[in-house]
Design a protein around this motif. Structure first.
Motif, PDB file in Angstrom:
ATOM      1  N   PRO A 118     -40.388  12.107   2.184  1.00  0.00           N
ATOM      2  CA  PRO A 118     -41.125  11.934   0.926  1.00  0.00           C
ATOM      3  C   PRO A 118     -40.434  12.689  -0.221  1.00  0.00           C
ATOM      4  O   PRO A 118     -39.965  13.797  -0.026  1.00  0.00           O
ATOM      5  CB  PRO A 118     -42.499  12.538   1.222  1.00  0.00           C
ATOM      6  CG  PRO A 118     -42.596  12.649   2.706  1.00  0.00           C
ATOM      7  CD  PRO A 118     -41.196  12.810   3.201  1.00  0.00           C
ATOM      8  N   PHE A 119     -40.407  12.047  -1.384  1.00  0.00           N
ATOM      9  CA  PHE A 119     -39.748  12.596  -2.565  1.00  0.00           C
ATOM     10  C   PHE A 119     -40.795  13.180  -3.504  1.00  0.00           C
ATOM     11  O   PHE A 119     -41.691  12.487  -3.951  1.00  0.00           O
ATOM     12  CB  PHE A 119     -38.950  11.487  -3.249  1.00  0.00           C
ATOM     13  CG  PHE A 119     -38.208  11.923  -4.487  1.00  0.00           C
ATOM     14  CD1 PHE A 119     -37.492  13.103  -4.522  1.00  0.00           C
ATOM     15  CD2 PHE A 119     -38.218  11.121  -5.629  1.00  0.00           C
ATOM     16  CE1 PHE A 119     -36.796  13.496  -5.657  1.00  0.00           C
ATOM     17  CE2 PHE A 119     -37.518  11.487  -6.762  1.00  0.00           C
ATOM     18  CZ  PHE A 119     -36.819  12.682  -6.778  1.00  0.00           C
ATOM     19  N   LYS A 120     -40.653  14.471  -3.790  1.00  0.00           N
ATOM     20  CA  LYS A 120     -41.599  15.171  -4.668  1.00  0.00           C
ATOM     21  C   LYS A 120     -40.885  15.486  -5.974  1.00  0.00           C
ATOM     22  O   LYS A 120     -39.958  16.283  -5.984  1.00  0.00           O
ATOM     23  CB  LYS A 120     -42.106  16.459  -4.003  1.00  0.00           C
ATOM     24  CG  LYS A 120     -42.792  16.233  -2.666  1.00  0.00           C
ATOM     25  CD  LYS A 120     -43.072  17.536  -1.932  1.00  0.00           C
ATOM     26  CE  LYS A 120     -44.227  18.302  -2.545  1.00  0.00           C
ATOM     27  NZ  LYS A 120     -44.608  19.472  -1.713  1.00  0.00           N
ATOM     28  N   ARG A 121     -41.309  14.848  -7.047  1.00  0.00           N
ATOM     29  CA  ARG A 121     -40.643  15.073  -8.331  1.00  0.00           C
ATOM     30  C   ARG A 121     -41.648  15.443  -9.405  1.00  0.00           C
ATOM     31  O   ARG A 121     -42.799  15.055  -9.365  1.00  0.00           O
ATOM     32  CB  ARG A 121     -39.842  13.852  -8.750  1.00  0.00           C
ATOM     33  CG  ARG A 121     -40.582  12.747  -9.512  1.00  0.00           C
ATOM     34  CD  ARG A 121     -40.777  13.081 -10.997  1.00  0.00           C
ATOM     35  NE  ARG A 121     -41.213  11.973 -11.822  1.00  0.00           N
ATOM     36  CZ  ARG A 121     -42.471  11.638 -12.043  1.00  0.00           C
ATOM     37  NH1 ARG A 121     -43.449  12.274 -11.447  1.00  0.00           N
ATOM     38  NH2 ARG A 121     -42.763  10.628 -12.851  1.00  0.00           N
ATOM     39  N   TYR A 122     -41.171  16.226 -10.386  1.00  0.00           N
ATOM     40  CA  TYR A 122     -41.967  16.392 -11.599  1.00  0.00           C
ATOM     41  C   TYR A 122     -41.124  16.001 -12.798  1.00  0.00           C
ATOM     42  O   TYR A 122     -39.897  16.017 -12.751  1.00  0.00           O
ATOM     43  CB  TYR A 122     -42.536  17.805 -11.736  1.00  0.00           C
ATOM     44  CG  TYR A 122     -41.574  18.888 -12.176  1.00  0.00           C
ATOM     45  CD1 TYR A 122     -41.262  19.075 -13.532  1.00  0.00           C
ATOM     46  CD2 TYR A 122     -41.014  19.774 -11.253  1.00  0.00           C
ATOM     47  CE1 TYR A 122     -40.402  20.092 -13.940  1.00  0.00           C
ATOM     48  CE2 TYR A 122     -40.168  20.789 -11.650  1.00  0.00           C
ATOM     49  CZ  TYR A 122     -39.858  20.941 -12.994  1.00  0.00           C
ATOM     50  OH  TYR A 122     -39.007  21.934 -13.403  1.00  0.00           O
ATOM     51  N   GLN A 123     -41.806  15.614 -13.871  1.00  0.00           N
ATOM     52  CA  GLN A 123     -41.140  15.104 -15.067  1.00  0.00           C
ATOM     53  C   GLN A 123     -41.972  15.489 -16.275  1.00  0.00           C
ATOM     54  O   GLN A 123     -43.176  15.231 -16.314  1.00  0.00           O
ATOM     55  CB  GLN A 123     -41.014  13.581 -14.951  1.00  0.00           C
ATOM     56  CG  GLN A 123     -40.077  12.932 -15.938  1.00  0.00           C
ATOM     57  CD  GLN A 123     -39.856  11.459 -15.610  1.00  0.00           C
ATOM     58  OE1 GLN A 123     -40.244  10.984 -14.544  1.00  0.00           O
ATOM     59  NE2 GLN A 123     -39.242  10.725 -16.523  1.00  0.00           N
ATOM     60  N   ALA A 146     -46.468  15.007 -11.852  1.00  0.00           N
ATOM     61  CA  ALA A 146     -45.961  15.356 -10.525  1.00  0.00           C
ATOM     62  C   ALA A 146     -46.348  14.223  -9.586  1.00  0.00           C
ATOM     63  O   ALA A 146     -47.507  13.806  -9.563  1.00  0.00           O
ATOM     64  CB  ALA A 146     -46.555  16.674 -10.042  1.00  0.00           C
ATOM     65  N   ASP A 147     -45.383  13.696  -8.833  1.00  0.00           N
ATOM     66  CA  ASP A 147     -45.630  12.591  -7.904  1.00  0.00           C
ATOM     67  C   ASP A 147     -44.958  12.866  -6.572  1.00  0.00           C
ATOM     68  O   ASP A 147     -43.902  13.503  -6.510  1.00  0.00           O
ATOM     69  CB  ASP A 147     -45.072  11.279  -8.461  1.00  0.00           C
ATOM     70  CG  ASP A 147     -45.913  10.709  -9.576  1.00  0.00           C
ATOM     71  OD1 ASP A 147     -46.669   9.760  -9.332  1.00  0.00           O
ATOM     72  OD2 ASP A 147     -45.800  11.211 -10.720  1.00  0.00           O
ATOM     73  N   VAL A 148     -45.575  12.361  -5.514  1.00  0.00           N
ATOM     74  CA  VAL A 148     -44.959  12.314  -4.192  1.00  0.00           C
ATOM     75  C   VAL A 148     -44.906  10.849  -3.795  1.00  0.00           C
ATOM     76  O   VAL A 148     -45.927  10.164  -3.837  1.00  0.00           O
ATOM     77  CB  VAL A 148     -45.783  13.077  -3.133  1.00  0.00           C
ATOM     78  CG1 VAL A 148     -45.008  13.127  -1.812  1.00  0.00           C
ATOM     79  CG2 VAL A 148     -46.129  14.470  -3.605  1.00  0.00           C
ATOM     80  N   ILE A 149     -43.738  10.378  -3.405  1.00  0.00           N
ATOM     81  CA  ILE A 149     -43.621   8.985  -2.989  1.00  0.00           C
ATOM     82  C   ILE A 149     -42.931   8.927  -1.635  1.00  0.00           C
ATOM     83  O   ILE A 149     -42.022   9.711  -1.351  1.00  0.00           O
ATOM     84  CB  ILE A 149     -42.864   8.147  -4.049  1.00  0.00           C
ATOM     85  CG1 ILE A 149     -43.078   6.646  -3.813  1.00  0.00           C
ATOM     86  CG2 ILE A 149     -41.391   8.485  -4.108  1.00  0.00           C
ATOM     87  CD1 ILE A 149     -42.783   5.792  -5.031  1.00  0.00           C
ATOM     88  N   GLY A 150     -43.421   8.010  -0.791  1.00  0.00           N
ATOM     89  CA  GLY A 150     -42.835   7.853   0.530  1.00  0.00           C
ATOM     90  C   GLY A 150     -43.693   8.406   1.647  1.00  0.00           C
ATOM     91  O   GLY A 150     -43.219   8.609   2.764  1.00  0.00           O
TER      92      GLY A 150
END
Length: 446
Positions: A118-123, A146-150
């Motif tokens: 899972p990919f945890k990104r903030y923007q 902030a999102d988590v995808i996968g």
């Protein structure tokens, strides 16, 4: 004739004082995102219109800022065409991003081979919406996502709620975090026998706070929801979550939504939030891409719309050729958070974040003497500057006072001979003699 300066409605200039306060918000959010293992990315200001359209619902599409094609964009246009929906694709291929979630989905698909899931990104970047400007609503504003995808794990819903709780606790801003599940709303559409009306129902319910129950009924009538269905929807809006299971008996989707909310609550059972977490069955979130748990944050003690929101989406990347990629994310409404903190006077004293020390020199020799001292102070992590001209001391002190600099180091012949500086506190008027090392220790402890 000179042109009167101005900026577009719904946009703003930011003074240094305002930016220091905004950075306080952004830095608090960034620190929390990083602690939870989220990594930063950025995406372009512009996206292809094909990326943006059809993702935000009918109202969202109307609020997209379109960018005219370069060059002679009218060259191949049929001048007799009056339908703007047909004209737009011919003169505009790009648009300013409406939010950060859709660009994130596009980013994931384009970089899928380089991402660890899972990919945890903030923007944290600005977005643009062609909305009517009003209190707390701007055409250009920052989002902090902030999102988590996968992953389909509801543990991430719990983590994102903990992030909300930690950030608003750090900002000393009491909030109410509301949670619902789109599967429950899907269940509502199934219970009334009109599953095809899910979008119409959610759009109407999403306006409950603005237009009231009577307004929601009229909206549902206009969207051709049956009278029996409207009565059931109005009944649903009054049911507490604890009693909802009986209402949803005929809908597997509705029961699944209830189960998911209970699982999130179970994850948080031993790590309770400092702020209130309430399940609100009237929460709809108007964006079409949500499919599971949805969230919204309201500030307590002030009249303001939501200052944060988000939710689970199961197939956001599908339209970009990568189906079945589940994700969940939240967003902080930085502009509204700023307005709330300002109204409630919750910003800390930001004077220390600006210039903390000014060297005021009697003559040019004193300026030469002050330069290496200035660098020592800066290298110690203290914000400092030297007044550029050896003018009258009164003028230099007035400059420091207007910039809200608390301390001034006065440098003259005595200070150059002894190496001991005269340091004045502009708030109290007190003066003391300090070596540069003692001054650094003193200011570092402030």
């Amino acid at each position: 004739m000179s042109q009167k300066p101005g900026i577009p409605k719904g946009t703003r200039d930011f003074t240094p004082e305002v930016l220091l306060k905004r950075n306080y918000i952004f830095d608090t959010i960034k620190r929390t995102f990083s602690r939870f293992g989220f990594a930063p990315i950025e995406t372009p200001v512009m996206e292809n219109l094909s990326t943006l359209t059809g993702k935000y619902g009918e109202e969202g599409d109307q609020l997209l800022f379109k960018v005219l094609n370069s060059g002679d964009f009218l060259k191949d246009l049929d001048r007799n065409e009056t339908d703007y929906k047909k004209v737009t694709p011919k003169i505009s291929e790009k648009g300013l991003r409406y939010d950060l979630t859709i660009p994130f989905a596009r980013y994931v698909v384009m970089h899928r081979n380089d991402i660890v899931f899972p990919f945890k990104r903030y923007q944290i970047q600005p977005v643009w919406r062609a909305d009517r400007p009003q209190k707390g609503r701007y055409r250009e504003f920052y989002q902090c996502d902030a999102d988590v995808i996968g992953s389909e794990s509801l543990l991430y819903e719990a983590e994102l709620l903990l992030i909300y709780d930690e950030v608003f606790t750090a900002l000393q801003l009491p909030v109410r975090i509301k949670m619902n599940n789109r599967k429950i709303l899907q269940g509502l559409a199934e219970v009334i026998g009109q599953p095809d009306k899910l979008t119409d129902i959610t759009v109407a319910i999403d306006k409950l706070d603005k237009i009231g129950e009577e307004g929601v009924q009229k909206e549902l009538q206009a969207r051709e929801v049956s009278e029996q269905g409207i009565r059931q929807i109005m009944q649903y809006l009054k049911i507490p979550f604890t009693d909802l299971e009986a209402f949803m008996q005929s809908s597997e989707a509705g029961k699944k939504g209830i189960e998911e909310i209970r699982e999130v609550q179970a994850f948080l059972a031993k790590t309770p939030l400092k702020n209130e977490l309430a399940v609100d069955v009237t929460l709809a979130r108007g964006l079409n891409y949500y499919t599971g748990c949805i969230f919204e944050v309201q500030a307590l003690g002030v009249q303001m719309g939501s200052i944060g929101g988000g939710g689970r989406y199961d197939n956001l990347t599908g339209s970009f050729g990568m189906p079945g990629m589940s994700g969940v994310g939240i967003s902080f409404g930085a502009e509204r958070i700023y307005d709330v903190l300002e109204e409630l006077q919750l910003f800390p004293d930001s004077s220390g974040a600006g210039v903390q020390l000014l060297f005021a020199c009697f003559d040019k020799d004193a300026q030469f003497f002050a330069m290496p001292l200035l660098q020592k102070v800066r290298q110690a992590g203290i914000n400092a500057e030297v007044y550029p001209e050896p003018v009258k001391m009164k003028k230099q002190l007035e400059y420091a006072d207007r910039k809200k600099v608390n301390h001034v180091a006065i440098v003259g012949s005595d200070e150059m001979t002894t190496g001991v500086l005269t340091v004045k506190n502009l708030q109290s008027g007190e003066q003391q003699k300090l070596t540069i090392e003692a001054l650094i220790d003193f200011l570092s402890g402030q």
